[in-house]
Design an enzyme around this catalytic site. Structure first.
Site, PDB file in Angstrom:
ATOM      1  N   VAL A 102       9.363  10.220  64.950  1.00 31.82           N
ATOM      2  CA  VAL A 102       9.669  10.468  63.536  1.00 31.82           C
ATOM      3  C   VAL A 102      11.040  11.092  63.312  1.00 31.82           C
ATOM      4  CG1 VAL A 102       7.269  10.696  62.809  1.00 31.82           C
ATOM      5  CG2 VAL A 102       8.513  12.726  63.586  1.00 31.82           C
ATOM      6  N   TYR A 103      11.676  11.606  64.355  1.00 31.68           N
ATOM      7  CA  TYR A 103      12.991  12.212  64.162  1.00 31.68           C
ATOM      8  C   TYR A 103      13.970  11.159  63.654  1.00 31.68           C
ATOM      9  CZ  TYR A 103      11.387  16.220  67.001  1.00 31.68           C
ATOM     10  OH  TYR A 103      10.704  17.309  67.502  1.00 31.68           O
ATOM     11  N   ALA A 104      14.450  11.371  62.433  1.00 31.74           N
ATOM     12  CA  ALA A 104      15.393  10.446  61.799  1.00 31.74           C
ATOM     13  C   ALA A 104      14.847   9.017  61.787  1.00 31.74           C
ATOM     14  CB  ALA A 104      16.759  10.497  62.482  1.00 31.74           C
ATOM     15  N   GLY A 105      13.535   8.897  61.628  1.00 27.87           N
ATOM     16  CA  GLY A 105      12.918   7.585  61.517  1.00 27.87           C
ATOM     17  C   GLY A 105      13.099   6.696  62.726  1.00 27.87           C
ATOM     18  N   GLY A 106      13.127   7.294  63.929  1.00 31.97           N
ATOM     19  CA  GLY A 106      13.277   6.534  65.162  1.00 31.97           C
ATOM     20  C   GLY A 106      14.697   6.523  65.692  1.00 31.97           C
TER      21      GLY A 106
END
Length: 361
Positions: free
Chosen positions: A71-75
Protein backbone atom coordinates in the site's frame (compact mmCIF):
# COMPACT_ATOMS: atom_id res chain seq x y z
CA UNK A 1 27.16 -8.21 -8.81
CA UNK A 2 27.31 -6.11 -5.66
CA UNK A 3 28.24 -8.17 -2.62
CA UNK A 4 27.07 -7.32 0.86
CA UNK A 5 29.78 -5.76 3.09
CA UNK A 6 31.21 -8.27 5.52
CA UNK A 7 34.40 -7.62 7.45
CA UNK A 8 34.70 -4.23 9.09
CA UNK A 9 31.01 -3.55 9.64
CA UNK A 10 29.92 -2.92 13.24
CA UNK A 11 26.31 -3.82 12.50
CA UNK A 12 24.86 -6.57 14.67
CA UNK A 13 22.69 -9.33 13.19
CA UNK A 14 19.90 -11.05 15.10
CA UNK A 15 17.83 -14.15 14.34
CA UNK A 16 14.36 -13.29 13.07
CA UNK A 17 12.37 -14.84 15.87
CA UNK A 18 12.76 -18.60 16.10
CA UNK A 19 14.51 -18.98 12.74
CA UNK A 20 18.02 -19.24 11.38
CA UNK A 21 17.60 -16.08 9.30
CA UNK A 22 19.87 -13.26 10.46
CA UNK A 23 18.70 -9.67 10.00
CA UNK A 24 20.52 -6.45 10.79
CA UNK A 25 19.60 -4.65 14.00
CA UNK A 26 18.59 -1.69 11.83
CA UNK A 27 16.13 -2.11 8.95
CA UNK A 28 15.64 0.34 6.09
CA UNK A 29 12.02 1.46 5.87
CA UNK A 30 10.76 2.59 2.48
CA UNK A 31 7.60 4.52 3.35
CA UNK A 32 9.28 7.68 2.04
CA UNK A 33 9.60 6.14 -1.44
CA UNK A 34 7.12 7.11 -4.13
CA UNK A 35 4.99 9.88 -2.68
CA UNK A 36 1.77 10.66 -4.48
CA UNK A 37 -1.51 11.96 -3.15
CA UNK A 38 -2.78 11.96 0.41
CA UNK A 39 -0.57 11.00 3.32
CA UNK A 40 2.06 9.29 1.15
CA UNK A 41 3.17 12.60 -0.30
CA UNK A 42 3.31 14.08 3.21
CA UNK A 43 5.47 11.25 4.49
CA UNK A 44 7.91 11.37 1.57
CA UNK A 45 8.11 11.56 -2.20
CA UNK A 46 11.53 10.13 -2.99
CA UNK A 47 11.87 8.95 -6.57
CA UNK A 48 14.25 6.35 -8.03
CA UNK A 49 17.57 8.19 -7.98
CA UNK A 50 17.12 9.41 -4.40
CA UNK A 51 15.91 5.99 -3.28
CA UNK A 52 18.94 4.33 -4.90
CA UNK A 53 21.17 6.61 -2.82
CA UNK A 54 19.39 5.71 0.42
CA UNK A 55 19.52 1.98 -0.31
CA UNK A 56 23.23 2.27 -1.14
CA UNK A 57 23.86 4.18 2.11
CA UNK A 58 22.05 1.49 4.10
CA UNK A 59 23.86 -1.41 2.43
CA UNK A 60 27.25 0.26 2.88
CA UNK A 61 26.52 0.55 6.62
CA UNK A 62 25.83 -3.19 6.88
CA UNK A 63 22.02 -3.11 6.77
CA UNK A 64 20.74 -6.27 5.08
CA UNK A 65 17.05 -5.81 5.94
CA UNK A 66 14.56 -3.72 3.91
CA UNK A 67 10.89 -3.30 4.75
CA UNK A 68 8.14 -2.08 2.44
CA UNK A 69 4.42 -2.69 1.85
CA UNK A 70 2.09 -3.00 -1.11
CA UNK A 71 0.00 0.00 0.00
CA UNK A 72 2.94 2.39 0.30
CA UNK A 73 2.31 4.94 -2.45
CA UNK A 74 -0.09 2.50 -4.09
CA UNK A 75 2.62 -0.05 -4.93
CA UNK A 76 5.19 2.50 -6.10
CA UNK A 77 7.39 2.00 -3.03
CA UNK A 78 7.74 -1.69 -3.88
CA UNK A 79 8.57 -0.86 -7.50
CA UNK A 80 11.21 1.66 -6.50
CA UNK A 81 12.69 -0.70 -3.89
CA UNK A 82 12.97 -3.57 -6.35
CA UNK A 83 14.47 -1.37 -9.03
CA UNK A 84 16.99 0.04 -6.54
CA UNK A 85 18.23 -3.45 -5.73
CA UNK A 86 18.52 -4.14 -9.45
CA UNK A 87 20.25 -0.82 -10.20
CA UNK A 88 22.79 -1.43 -7.43
CA UNK A 89 23.41 -5.02 -8.50
CA UNK A 90 22.61 -6.42 -5.05
CA UNK A 91 23.06 -10.19 -4.74
CA UNK A 92 19.69 -11.73 -3.79
CA UNK A 93 21.12 -13.71 -0.88
CA UNK A 94 22.66 -10.56 0.59
CA UNK A 95 19.39 -8.79 1.32
CA UNK A 96 16.29 -9.72 3.33
CA UNK A 97 13.20 -8.13 1.82
CA UNK A 98 9.99 -7.78 3.81
CA UNK A 99 6.66 -6.53 2.53
CA UNK A 100 3.07 -6.47 3.74
CA UNK A 101 -0.52 -7.06 2.65
CA UNK A 102 -3.93 -5.96 3.97
CA UNK A 103 -4.88 -2.47 2.78
CA UNK A 104 -6.96 -1.56 -0.27
CA UNK A 105 -5.23 -2.19 -3.60
CA UNK A 106 -8.30 -1.64 -5.78
CA UNK A 107 -11.88 -0.43 -5.68
CA UNK A 108 -13.60 -3.80 -5.31
CA UNK A 109 -14.72 -5.20 -1.94
CA UNK A 110 -12.28 -8.12 -2.24
CA UNK A 111 -9.24 -5.99 -3.13
CA UNK A 112 -8.34 -5.66 0.56
CA UNK A 113 -8.13 -7.62 3.79
CA UNK A 114 -6.46 -10.85 4.87
CA UNK A 115 -8.58 -13.28 2.91
CA UNK A 116 -7.00 -16.14 0.98
CA UNK A 117 -7.93 -14.53 -2.33
CA UNK A 118 -6.39 -11.16 -1.50
CA UNK A 119 -3.25 -12.57 0.10
CA UNK A 120 -2.40 -14.88 -2.80
CA UNK A 121 -3.15 -12.25 -5.44
CA UNK A 122 -1.14 -9.56 -3.72
CA UNK A 123 1.83 -11.82 -3.06
CA UNK A 124 2.11 -12.37 -6.81
CA UNK A 125 1.70 -8.65 -7.46
CA UNK A 126 4.36 -7.75 -4.89
CA UNK A 127 6.82 -10.23 -6.37
CA UNK A 128 6.31 -8.63 -9.78
CA UNK A 129 6.73 -5.08 -8.47
CA UNK A 130 9.83 -6.04 -6.45
CA UNK A 131 11.29 -8.03 -9.37
CA UNK A 132 12.06 -10.91 -6.99
CA UNK A 133 11.54 -14.66 -7.13
CA UNK A 134 10.61 -14.81 -3.45
CA UNK A 135 9.71 -12.61 -0.50
CA UNK A 136 11.77 -13.24 2.63
CA UNK A 137 9.17 -12.00 5.12
CA UNK A 138 5.50 -11.55 4.20
CA UNK A 139 3.45 -9.74 6.83
CA UNK A 140 -0.25 -9.17 7.43
CA UNK A 141 -0.30 -5.38 7.80
CA UNK A 142 -3.02 -5.24 10.46
CA UNK A 143 -6.14 -6.90 11.81
CA UNK A 144 -8.91 -8.01 9.46
CA UNK A 145 -12.02 -8.44 11.65
CA UNK A 146 -13.93 -10.15 8.82
CA UNK A 147 -11.58 -12.96 7.78
CA UNK A 148 -11.13 -15.97 10.12
CA UNK A 149 -7.57 -16.28 11.38
CA UNK A 150 -7.58 -19.90 10.17
CA UNK A 151 -8.08 -18.73 6.58
CA UNK A 152 -5.30 -16.16 6.85
CA UNK A 153 -2.85 -18.66 8.32
CA UNK A 154 -3.68 -21.29 5.70
CA UNK A 155 -3.11 -18.77 2.91
CA UNK A 156 0.26 -17.78 4.35
CA UNK A 157 1.20 -21.43 4.66
CA UNK A 158 0.36 -21.94 0.98
CA UNK A 159 2.82 -19.19 0.06
CA UNK A 160 5.57 -20.70 2.22
CA UNK A 161 5.08 -24.20 0.82
CA UNK A 162 5.08 -22.87 -2.75
CA UNK A 163 8.43 -21.14 -2.19
CA UNK A 164 7.08 -17.65 -2.94
CA UNK A 165 7.57 -16.67 0.71
CA UNK A 166 10.20 -17.80 3.20
CA UNK A 167 8.74 -16.57 6.53
CA UNK A 168 5.51 -14.92 7.68
CA UNK A 169 4.65 -12.32 10.27
CA UNK A 170 2.08 -9.73 11.27
CA UNK A 171 1.93 -6.05 12.11
CA UNK A 172 -0.17 -4.21 14.69
CA UNK A 173 -1.80 -7.29 16.19
CA UNK A 174 -2.67 -7.71 19.87
CA UNK A 175 -0.90 -10.30 22.00
CA UNK A 176 -3.99 -12.54 22.22
CA UNK A 177 -4.43 -12.48 18.45
CA UNK A 178 -0.83 -13.55 17.87
CA UNK A 179 -1.01 -16.38 20.40
CA UNK A 180 -4.29 -17.54 18.83
CA UNK A 181 -2.60 -17.62 15.41
CA UNK A 182 0.38 -19.51 16.84
CA UNK A 183 -1.95 -22.06 18.35
CA UNK A 184 -3.79 -22.52 15.06
CA UNK A 185 -0.50 -22.95 13.21
CA UNK A 186 0.73 -25.58 15.67
CA UNK A 187 -2.57 -27.48 15.64
CA UNK A 188 -2.85 -27.52 11.85
CA UNK A 189 0.87 -27.83 11.08
CA UNK A 190 1.00 -24.47 9.28
CA UNK A 191 3.87 -22.02 8.90
CA UNK A 192 4.04 -20.13 12.23
CA UNK A 193 4.30 -16.39 12.71
CA UNK A 194 7.94 -15.45 13.11
CA UNK A 195 7.70 -11.70 13.68
CA UNK A 196 5.61 -8.77 14.78
CA UNK A 197 6.04 -5.28 13.41
CA UNK A 198 4.84 -2.83 16.04
CA UNK A 199 5.12 0.72 17.32
CA UNK A 200 7.57 1.07 20.21
CA UNK A 201 9.53 4.09 21.44
CA UNK A 202 11.04 5.31 24.66
CA UNK A 203 8.09 7.74 24.82
CA UNK A 204 5.51 5.09 23.92
CA UNK A 205 6.19 1.89 25.84
CA UNK A 206 2.66 0.41 25.79
CA UNK A 207 4.02 -2.66 23.99
CA UNK A 208 5.70 -3.69 27.24
CA UNK A 209 2.41 -4.46 28.99
CA UNK A 210 1.31 -7.55 27.04
CA UNK A 211 3.15 -7.84 23.74
CA UNK A 212 6.76 -7.83 24.93
CA UNK A 213 6.34 -10.66 27.49
CA UNK A 214 4.44 -12.71 24.90
CA UNK A 215 7.07 -12.15 22.20
CA UNK A 216 9.88 -13.23 24.53
CA UNK A 217 7.94 -16.25 25.76
CA UNK A 218 7.00 -17.47 22.27
CA UNK A 219 10.31 -16.41 20.65
CA UNK A 220 8.62 -14.15 18.09
CA UNK A 221 10.85 -11.41 16.66
CA UNK A 222 10.02 -7.71 16.95
CA UNK A 223 10.48 -5.14 14.20
CA UNK A 224 9.94 -1.62 15.53
CA UNK A 225 8.21 0.96 13.35
CA UNK A 226 8.33 4.73 13.94
CA UNK A 227 11.06 4.46 16.59
CA UNK A 228 11.28 8.26 16.76
CA UNK A 229 7.50 8.68 17.16
CA UNK A 230 7.06 10.24 13.75
CA UNK A 231 10.10 12.46 14.26
CA UNK A 232 8.95 13.85 17.60
CA UNK A 233 11.94 12.27 19.38
CA UNK A 234 14.43 13.77 16.92
CA UNK A 235 14.93 16.70 19.28
CA UNK A 236 13.82 19.10 16.55
CA UNK A 237 10.44 19.99 18.07
CA UNK A 238 9.36 22.37 20.80
CA UNK A 239 7.19 21.21 23.68
CA UNK A 240 4.11 22.64 21.94
CA UNK A 241 4.83 20.37 18.97
CA UNK A 242 6.03 23.04 16.55
CA UNK A 243 9.20 22.33 14.60
CA UNK A 244 12.42 24.17 15.37
CA UNK A 245 13.02 24.57 11.63
CA UNK A 246 9.38 25.06 10.72
CA UNK A 247 9.14 21.82 8.76
CA UNK A 248 9.33 18.10 9.47
CA UNK A 249 6.96 15.19 9.12
CA UNK A 250 4.96 16.00 12.25
CA UNK A 251 4.08 19.41 10.81
CA UNK A 252 1.96 17.76 8.10
CA UNK A 253 1.30 14.26 9.40
CA UNK A 254 0.82 14.22 13.19
CA UNK A 255 1.14 10.48 13.77
CA UNK A 256 1.50 8.24 15.77
CA UNK A 257 -0.37 9.60 18.83
CA UNK A 258 2.00 10.52 21.64
CA UNK A 259 1.60 11.71 25.23
CA UNK A 260 3.47 14.95 24.62
CA UNK A 261 4.18 15.75 28.27
CA UNK A 262 5.84 12.38 28.77
CA UNK A 263 7.61 12.61 25.41
CA UNK A 264 9.18 15.96 26.16
CA UNK A 265 10.14 14.88 29.67
CA UNK A 266 12.00 12.03 27.97
CA UNK A 267 13.58 14.38 25.43
CA UNK A 268 14.76 16.64 28.27
CA UNK A 269 16.39 13.59 29.88
CA UNK A 270 18.02 12.49 26.62
CA UNK A 271 19.54 15.87 25.75
CA UNK A 272 22.36 15.77 28.37
CA UNK A 273 23.16 12.17 27.38
CA UNK A 274 23.42 13.24 23.74
CA UNK A 275 25.48 16.33 24.55
CA UNK A 276 27.93 14.35 26.70
CA UNK A 277 28.46 11.88 23.85
CA UNK A 278 28.47 14.39 21.02
CA UNK A 279 25.57 12.65 19.30
CA UNK A 280 21.99 13.56 18.44
CA UNK A 281 18.91 13.08 20.60
CA UNK A 282 17.55 10.81 17.87
CA UNK A 283 20.57 8.54 18.20
CA UNK A 284 19.99 8.20 21.94
CA UNK A 285 16.32 7.32 21.37
CA UNK A 286 17.31 4.67 18.82
CA UNK A 287 20.12 3.37 21.01
CA UNK A 288 17.67 2.90 23.89
CA UNK A 289 15.56 0.63 21.66
CA UNK A 290 18.62 -1.35 20.54
CA UNK A 291 19.33 -2.06 24.23
CA UNK A 292 15.90 -3.67 24.75
CA UNK A 293 15.97 -7.48 24.83
CA UNK A 294 12.70 -7.87 22.94
CA UNK A 295 13.83 -5.86 19.90
CA UNK A 296 15.08 -7.74 16.84
CA UNK A 297 15.39 -4.85 14.39
CA UNK A 298 14.53 -1.14 14.38
CA UNK A 299 13.08 0.23 11.16
CA UNK A 300 14.55 3.58 10.15
CA UNK A 301 13.29 5.67 7.28
CA UNK A 302 14.67 8.92 5.92
CA UNK A 303 14.26 11.61 3.31
CA UNK A 304 17.98 12.32 2.89
CA UNK A 305 21.25 10.34 3.10
CA UNK A 306 22.38 12.64 5.92
CA UNK A 307 19.29 11.85 7.99
CA UNK A 308 19.72 8.15 7.34
CA UNK A 309 23.41 8.23 8.27
CA UNK A 310 22.59 10.03 11.51
CA UNK A 311 20.09 7.32 12.41
CA UNK A 312 22.47 4.52 11.44
CA UNK A 313 25.10 5.97 13.78
CA UNK A 314 22.86 5.02 16.71
CA UNK A 315 24.23 1.47 16.49
CA UNK A 316 27.52 2.79 17.87
CA UNK A 317 25.94 4.48 20.91
CA UNK A 318 26.31 2.26 23.99
CA UNK A 319 24.33 3.50 26.97
CA UNK A 320 25.58 2.83 30.50
CA UNK A 321 23.49 1.04 33.10
CA UNK A 322 23.06 4.36 34.91
CA UNK A 323 21.86 6.11 31.76
CA UNK A 324 19.46 3.31 30.95
CA UNK A 325 18.06 3.38 34.48
CA UNK A 326 17.54 7.14 34.32
CA UNK A 327 15.83 6.97 30.94
CA UNK A 328 13.70 4.01 32.04
CA UNK A 329 12.56 5.95 35.09
CA UNK A 330 11.48 9.09 33.23
CA UNK A 331 9.71 7.09 30.51
CA UNK A 332 8.11 4.42 32.72
CA UNK A 333 4.50 3.50 32.08
CA UNK A 334 2.00 4.24 34.86
CA UNK A 335 0.96 1.10 36.75
CA UNK A 336 -1.99 -0.73 35.21
CA UNK A 337 -3.99 -3.77 36.28
CA UNK A 338 -3.30 -6.69 36.16
CA UNK A 339 0.37 -5.78 35.81
CA UNK A 340 0.76 -4.28 39.27
CA UNK A 341 -0.98 -7.25 40.90
CA UNK A 342 1.06 -9.79 38.94
CA UNK A 343 4.23 -8.01 40.00
CA UNK A 344 3.14 -7.95 43.63
CA UNK A 345 2.09 -11.58 43.83
CA UNK A 346 4.99 -13.02 41.84
CA UNK A 347 7.80 -11.01 43.45
CA UNK A 348 8.66 -13.70 45.99
CA UNK A 349 9.01 -16.29 43.23
CA UNK A 350 11.02 -14.19 40.77
CA UNK A 351 14.30 -14.78 42.58
CA UNK A 352 13.95 -18.54 42.97
CA UNK A 353 12.93 -20.63 45.95
CA UNK A 354 14.35 -18.28 48.56
CA UNK A 355 12.05 -15.77 50.21
CA UNK A 356 8.50 -15.75 51.44
CA UNK A 357 5.28 -14.33 50.08
CA UNK A 358 4.52 -10.76 51.11
CA UNK A 359 2.02 -10.35 53.90
CA UNK A 360 -1.59 -9.38 53.23
CA UNK A 361 -1.40 -10.37 49.54
Amino acid sequence: MRRFPGKGTTMKYNPLGQTGLLVSELCLGTMTFGGGGGMWGQIGDLQQAAADTLVRTALDAGINFIDTANVYAGGLSERITGQALKNLGVARDDVVVATKVLGPMGDGPNARGASRAHILAQARASLKRLQLDHIDLYQIHGVDPLTPVEETMEALDTLVRSGDVRYVGVSNWAAWQITKALGIAERKNLAPLRSLQAYYTIAGRDLERELAPMLLSEKVGLMVWSPLAGGLLSGKYHRDGTSVSGDGRRANFDFPPVNRDRAFDVIDAMRPVAEARGCSVAQVALAWLLHQQVVTSVIIGARTPEQLSDNIAAKSVTLTDEELAALDKVSALPPEYPGWMIERQSAYRAGGVAGAPPKNS
